[in-house]
Design an enzyme around this catalytic site. Structure first.
Site, PDB file in Angstrom:
ATOM      1  N   HIS A 160       1.042  -1.219  -0.084  1.00 20.60           N
ATOM      2  CA  HIS A 160      -0.030  -0.068  -0.088  1.00 20.60           C
ATOM      3  C   HIS A 160       0.901   1.260   0.010  1.00 20.60           C
ATOM      4  CE1 HIS A 160      -3.463  -2.662   1.279  1.00 20.60           C
ATOM      5  NE2 HIS A 160      -2.406  -3.455   1.825  1.00 20.60           N
ATOM      6  N   SER A 281      15.111  21.752 -15.867  1.00 17.15           N
ATOM      7  CA  SER A 281      13.883  22.544 -16.252  1.00 17.15           C
ATOM      8  C   SER A 281      14.261  23.754 -16.730  1.00 17.15           C
ATOM      9  CB  SER A 281      13.049  22.668 -14.774  1.00 17.15           C
ATOM     10  OG  SER A 281      12.359  23.716 -15.051  1.00 17.15           O
ATOM     11  N   LYS A 287      15.969  21.865 -10.502  1.00 14.86           N
ATOM     12  CA  LYS A 287      15.256  20.458 -10.938  1.00 14.86           C
ATOM     13  C   LYS A 287      16.316  19.423 -11.702  1.00 14.86           C
ATOM     14  CE  LYS A 287      11.211  19.770 -11.386  1.00 14.86           C
ATOM     15  NZ  LYS A 287       9.912  18.931 -11.061  1.00 14.86           N
ATOM     16  N   GLU A 294       9.940   8.194 -16.778  1.00 13.97           N
ATOM     17  CA  GLU A 294       8.775   8.829 -17.340  1.00 13.97           C
ATOM     18  C   GLU A 294       8.201   8.564 -18.670  1.00 13.97           C
ATOM     19  OE1 GLU A 294       8.234  12.725 -14.681  1.00 13.97           O
ATOM     20  OE2 GLU A 294       9.808  12.943 -15.990  1.00 13.97           O
ATOM     21  N   LYS A 329      -0.512  -3.287 -39.561  1.00 14.47           N
ATOM     22  CA  LYS A 329       0.832  -2.965 -39.583  1.00 14.47           C
ATOM     23  C   LYS A 329       1.417  -1.601 -38.641  1.00 14.47           C
ATOM     24  CE  LYS A 329       1.008  -4.925 -43.908  1.00 14.47           C
ATOM     25  NZ  LYS A 329      -0.515  -5.152 -43.674  1.00 14.47           N
TER      26      LYS A 329
HETATM   27  N1  ARG Z   1      -1.016  -4.239 -48.627  1.00 12.98           N
HETATM   28  C1  ARG Z   1      -1.720  -5.162 -48.150  1.00 12.98           C
HETATM   29  C2  ARG Z   1      -1.939  -5.524 -46.883  1.00 12.98           C
HETATM   30  O1  ARG Z   1      -1.116  -5.053 -46.163  1.00 12.98           O
HETATM   31  C3  ARG Z   1      -1.329  -6.235 -48.915  1.00 12.98           C
HETATM   32  C4  ARG Z   1      -2.562  -7.468 -49.445  1.00 12.98           C
HETATM   33  C5  ARG Z   1      -3.316  -7.093 -50.157  1.00 12.98           C
HETATM   34  N2  ARG Z   1      -4.355  -8.146 -50.914  1.00 12.98           N
HETATM   35  C6  ARG Z   1      -5.396  -7.571 -51.409  1.00 12.98           C
HETATM   36  N3  ARG Z   1      -6.159  -8.545 -51.640  1.00 12.98           N
HETATM   37  N4  ARG Z   1      -5.427  -6.271 -51.553  1.00 12.98           N
HETATM   38  O2  ARG Z   1      -2.675  -6.082 -46.250  1.00 12.98           O
END
Ligand code: ARG
Length: 461
Positions: A160, A281, A287, A294, A329
């Site tokens: 705690h 700072s 500081k 952080e 991605k």
């Molecule tokens: N750039 C696409 C992705 O990242 C690749 C696959 C694309 N496939 C498609 N059927 N348009 O998913």
């Protein structure tokens, strides 16, 4: 490319893509980091196509030489990325056809971008998991080294955020070693599920060509091949799993950060972070801010965010591939980069921590942290634990009133609370006595911490 349609898929189109839609749909600005893996996958695919007789040897050679040339162009910054070509796969393939003509056009036989992209991400992630396992090991080593220096340093252990019992700083540090050990095991476990080959699934149903998927898997070092083509092109659970593990690692680093921040404040004053990991700072000259921990604590938020992002991207999609998947991605790449940099900065920062042992010691004296030891002492004299708890509670209250730690009370004062207390009590009321008496596997005594450090070093080899 003709000016109406995309050469790689534009056969059925009579109108060209809207200019903004080209930009909107393109992933090249972020997926180009997959290029080395895309090329690695294509070389294996072409090799397999040749071995089963789908393409000729000279075609395979042209393809492989062309792909190696493209890799050189990319590595030397001479590759011309074209947003009109949408993604990394079509940029590489289009350049390959420029270089080697019709042979280049044969590379995509028996393959789709759908199985290709999943292959690329798996190769990318496998590589990064291997790198992260090494990085975590380096961080663990820096923790073990500090724990070794501080194996008998006494500090208050907290529950705690109230002083609870004396512990050794080495023991506290080794708690993070253990967390990171589980983190690493989880990554190694997850690697198996990443390391499976989707190629051959083609768009979603497989392919009519007599391909040899096991051969492609061998060439790429995949330990298995996917069992269902629809699953293989559509799921990103391996990305989600990795991001979950990344979130757990960040949670651990964030807790560690929080402690470093607290400990380096003037109020705790347990440690000093090196100047090279802090900033000043612009207005307050006194500081020294713990920016690095952080930031790590702050970046934990974005890794959690990336996890939620990918989970949400997946949740509504019917099988099989949908363009939604392109959204996997940026969160994944961001998580990988964030994790890498946080682990690296931690591994560099820890060896530069200066421990203020006296402050830790004096702070441990303040919080009545040996109260449990006094209770255990009374239990050893035959007092039932609940009664002992009550007796010690009263002694603590007396100590607070008279501004004395339990070890500073005289024998006469202590005997008022229970006459069974004798001179031996001062051995257990000392901080050294307290930590030294917790001397079993997994506990805080310096002797046990030394053992834990030895085992840790062995496991890191
Ligand atoms: N750039 C696409 C992705 O990242 C690749 C696959 C694309 N496939 C498609 N059927 N348009 O998913």
């Amino acid at each position: 490319m003709n000016n109406k349609t995309n050469n790689l898929w534009g056969g059925r189109f009579s109108e060209s893509t809207d200019d903004f839609v080209k930009v909107f749909g393109a992933s090249i600005l972020f997926d180009k980091i997959l290029a080395p893996y895309d090329i690695q996958g294509s070389i294996a695919h072409a090799t397999m196509l040749c071995e089963v007789g789908i393409i000729a040897i000279d075609e395979k050679e042209k393809i492989i030489n062309g792909l190696n040339q493209i890799l050189d162009e990319i590595n030397s910054g001479n590759f011309n990325w074209n947003i009109e070509l949408e993604d990394v796969h079509m940029n590489v393939e289009s350049r390959l056809t420029d270089i080697c003509g019709d042979a280049g056009k044969k590379l995509h036989t028996g393959r789709s971008r759908n199985d290709q992209v999943s292959t690329d991400i798996r190769l990318y992630l496998r590589d990064n998991v291997d790198g992260l396992v090494k990085d975590i090991t380096r961080l663990q080593l820096s923790i073990v080294n500090l724990a070794d220096e501080e194996y008998s340093t006494i500090m208050p252990g907290f529950t705690h955020l109230q002083a609870a019992q004396p512990v050794t700083f080495g023991h506290h540090l080794m708690a993070y070693f253990e967390m990171l050990n589980r983190d690493m095991q989880r990554l190694i476990e997850c690697r198996k599920r990443i390391n499976t080959l989707p190629l051959g699934s083609a768009a979603l149903a497989g392919t009519t060509y007599p391909i040899d998927r096991n051969r492609t898997a061998d060439l790429l070092g995949f330990e298995s091949i996917s069992s269902n083509s629809i699953d293989a092109v559509s799921d990103r659970d391996f990305v989600i799993e990795f991001n979950s593990l990344a979130s757990i690692i960040m949670m651990h680093l964030s807790r560690f950060s929080e402690e470093l921040i607290l400990w380096s404040s003037a109020q705790f004053n347990f440690i000093e972070l090196s100047d090279s990991f802090c900033t000043g700072s612009s207005i307050m000259p006194q500081k020294k801010n713990p920016d690095v921990p952080e930031l790590v604590r702050g970046k934990t938020g974005r890794v959690y965010g990336n996890l939620v992002s990918i989970l949400t991207t997946m949740k509504g999609q019917p099988l099989a591939y949908n363009k939604d998947n392109q959204e996997d991605k940026e969160p994944l790449f961001d998580t990988v980069e964030t994790l890498k940099s946080c682990i690296r900065v931690f591994a560099d920062m820890i060896p530069n921590i200066e421990t203020k042992r006296d402050n830790m010691y004096n702070s441990t004296k303040k919080g009545y942290t040996t109260a449990t030891d006094l209770a255990d002492y009374l239990v050893n004299k035959g007092v039932p634990f609940r009664d002992a708890h009550e007796i010690v509670g009263k002694s603590v209250s007396y100590g607070i009133e008279h501004q004395k730690d339990l070890s500073e009370l005289s024998l006469e004062e202590l005997q008022v609370f229970d006459e069974r207390i004798d001179n031996g009590v001062f051995d257990i009321l000392s901080l050294e006595g307290s930590v030294g008496s917790r001397n079993h596997f997994g506990a805080t005594s310096p002797q046990q911490v030394k053992k834990a450090i030895k085992a840790a070093r062995k496991s890191l080899k």
